[in-house]
Design an enzyme around this catalytic site. Structure first.
Site, PDB file in Angstrom:
ATOM      1  N   ARG A  18      20.011   7.397   0.323  1.00 37.23           N
ATOM      2  CA  ARG A  18      18.829   7.809   1.073  1.00 37.23           C
ATOM      3  C   ARG A  18      17.676   6.851   0.811  1.00 37.23           C
ATOM      4  NH1 ARG A  18      22.155  10.331   3.167  1.00 37.23           N
ATOM      5  NH2 ARG A  18      22.314  12.599   3.522  1.00 37.23           N
ATOM      6  N   GLU A  19      16.975   6.456   1.891  1.00 37.07           N
ATOM      7  CA  GLU A  19      15.732   5.707   1.726  1.00 37.07           C
ATOM      8  C   GLU A  19      14.573   6.697   1.661  1.00 37.07           C
ATOM      9  OE1 GLU A  19      18.012   4.501   4.142  1.00 37.07           O
ATOM     10  OE2 GLU A  19      18.682   3.095   2.598  1.00 37.07           O
ATOM     11  N   SER A  33       7.287  15.293   6.671  1.00 35.22           N
ATOM     12  CA  SER A  33       8.562  14.663   7.013  1.00 35.22           C
ATOM     13  C   SER A  33       9.424  14.510   5.766  1.00 35.22           C
ATOM     14  CB  SER A  33       8.319  13.296   7.669  1.00 35.22           C
ATOM     15  OG  SER A  33       9.508  12.769   8.191  1.00 35.22           O
ATOM     16  N   GLU A  68       5.402  12.434   1.122  1.00 38.96           N
ATOM     17  CA  GLU A  68       4.003  12.791   1.370  1.00 38.96           C
ATOM     18  C   GLU A  68       3.837  14.311   1.466  1.00 38.96           C
ATOM     19  OE1 GLU A  68       0.453  11.944   4.640  1.00 38.96           O
ATOM     20  OE2 GLU A  68       2.549  11.768   5.217  1.00 38.96           O
ATOM     21  N   GLU A 103     -12.866  -0.856   5.915  1.00 39.51           N
ATOM     22  CA  GLU A 103     -11.490  -0.391   6.108  1.00 39.51           C
ATOM     23  C   GLU A 103     -11.049  -0.517   7.562  1.00 39.51           C
ATOM     24  OE1 GLU A 103     -10.894   3.487   4.464  1.00 39.51           O
ATOM     25  OE2 GLU A 103     -11.586   2.909   2.462  1.00 39.51           O
ATOM     26  N   PHE A 152       0.851  -1.195   0.000  1.00 37.62           N
ATOM     27  CA  PHE A 152       0.000   0.000   0.000  1.00 37.62           C
ATOM     28  C   PHE A 152       0.881   1.237   0.000  1.00 37.62           C
ATOM     29  CE2 PHE A 152      -2.652   3.278   2.008  1.00 37.62           C
ATOM     30  CZ  PHE A 152      -3.744   3.230   1.172  1.00 37.62           C
ATOM     31  N   GLY A 173      12.468  14.719   5.123  1.00 36.72           N
ATOM     32  CA  GLY A 173      13.763  14.062   5.212  1.00 36.72           C
ATOM     33  C   GLY A 173      13.720  12.603   4.802  1.00 36.72           C
ATOM     34  N   ARG A 202      -3.986   4.767  16.390  1.00 46.70           N
ATOM     35  CA  ARG A 202      -2.890   5.029  15.460  1.00 46.70           C
ATOM     36  C   ARG A 202      -1.688   4.180  15.857  1.00 46.70           C
ATOM     37  NH1 ARG A 202      -4.964   6.662  10.893  1.00 46.70           N
ATOM     38  NH2 ARG A 202      -5.585   8.871  10.782  1.00 46.70           N
TER      39      ARG A 202
END
Length: 205
Positions: free
Chosen positions: A47-48, A129, A135, A158, A24, A131, A75
């Protein structure tokens, strides 16, 4: 360091891009170089990159009652790092089809809070984020009537189990101050509303 640094189309060179995971969400590993402030190309970096759909978050607000509508849900990312992984948040959803951000905001308000939003006020677009993730979040204020709002909502298919809370804006701001509201989108939207409340109420009341 030069004050005339202006990145152009060749400011970043992708040497290699490897797909590490596809689900996903996705994860890629990149080897790249980028232009430095000196004007020279920097060394190769590894970098990932966590690849996510862009998201839409909306703070429903009743300007007549000066109340906001927040949702509470589990969450997984907050487990072990928060007093409780059930967080007070904004209505939110991902742009995973060809919908426009405004369409997602209206749809998610109905699905998650059983609310009809009569207007949307764009607050900001930001990277939560950058770094390690691509997103982007589209953040809105949504005009609503909070009268009768409440209950538990969400899409069963869901696995959503979402409780709706109606709060005076001042109570929500107190929850930001004491840490009960501890996620970025909610903090940004509530602080923005605190700064712009008079203008919003003047135009929406």
């Amino acid at each position: 360091m030069t004050d005339t640094f202006k990145p152009g189309p060749d400011a970043v060179q992708i040497i290699e891009r490897e797909a590490c995971f596809r689900g996903f969400y996705s994860l890629d590993r990149l080897r790249l170089r980028h232009l430095q402030f000196s004007g020279e190309m920097g060394p190769a970096l590894s970098r990932e990159l966590f690849i996510r759909h862009d998201a839409v978050c909306v703070l429903p607000y009743d300007p007549q009652r000066d109340e906001v509508v927040l949702i509470e849900q589990f969450r997984v990312g907050a487990m072990g790092k928060s007093a409780s992984p059930w967080l007070l948040e904004l209505v939110a959803g991902l742009i995973d089809t060809d919908e426009q951000p405004e369409e997602v905001a209206l749809r998610e308000a109905m699905e998650e809070a059983n609310l009809t939003l009569s207007s949307l006020w764009p607050i900001s677009e930001y990277f939560p984020s950058p770094g390690g993730s691509d997103e982007r979040v589209y953040l809105y204020l949504g005009r609503c009537s909070s009268q009768g709002a409440g209950g538990v909502h969400g899409l069963a298919e869901e696995g959503e189990d979402i409780r709706v809370h109606v709060m005076p804006l001042e109570d929500a701001l107190d929850a930001v101050r004491d840490g009960r509201i501890n996620n970025a989108a909610s903090i940004i939207a509530l602080q923005w509303l605190a700064l712009n409340r008079a203008e919003v109420r003047g135009l929406w009341s």
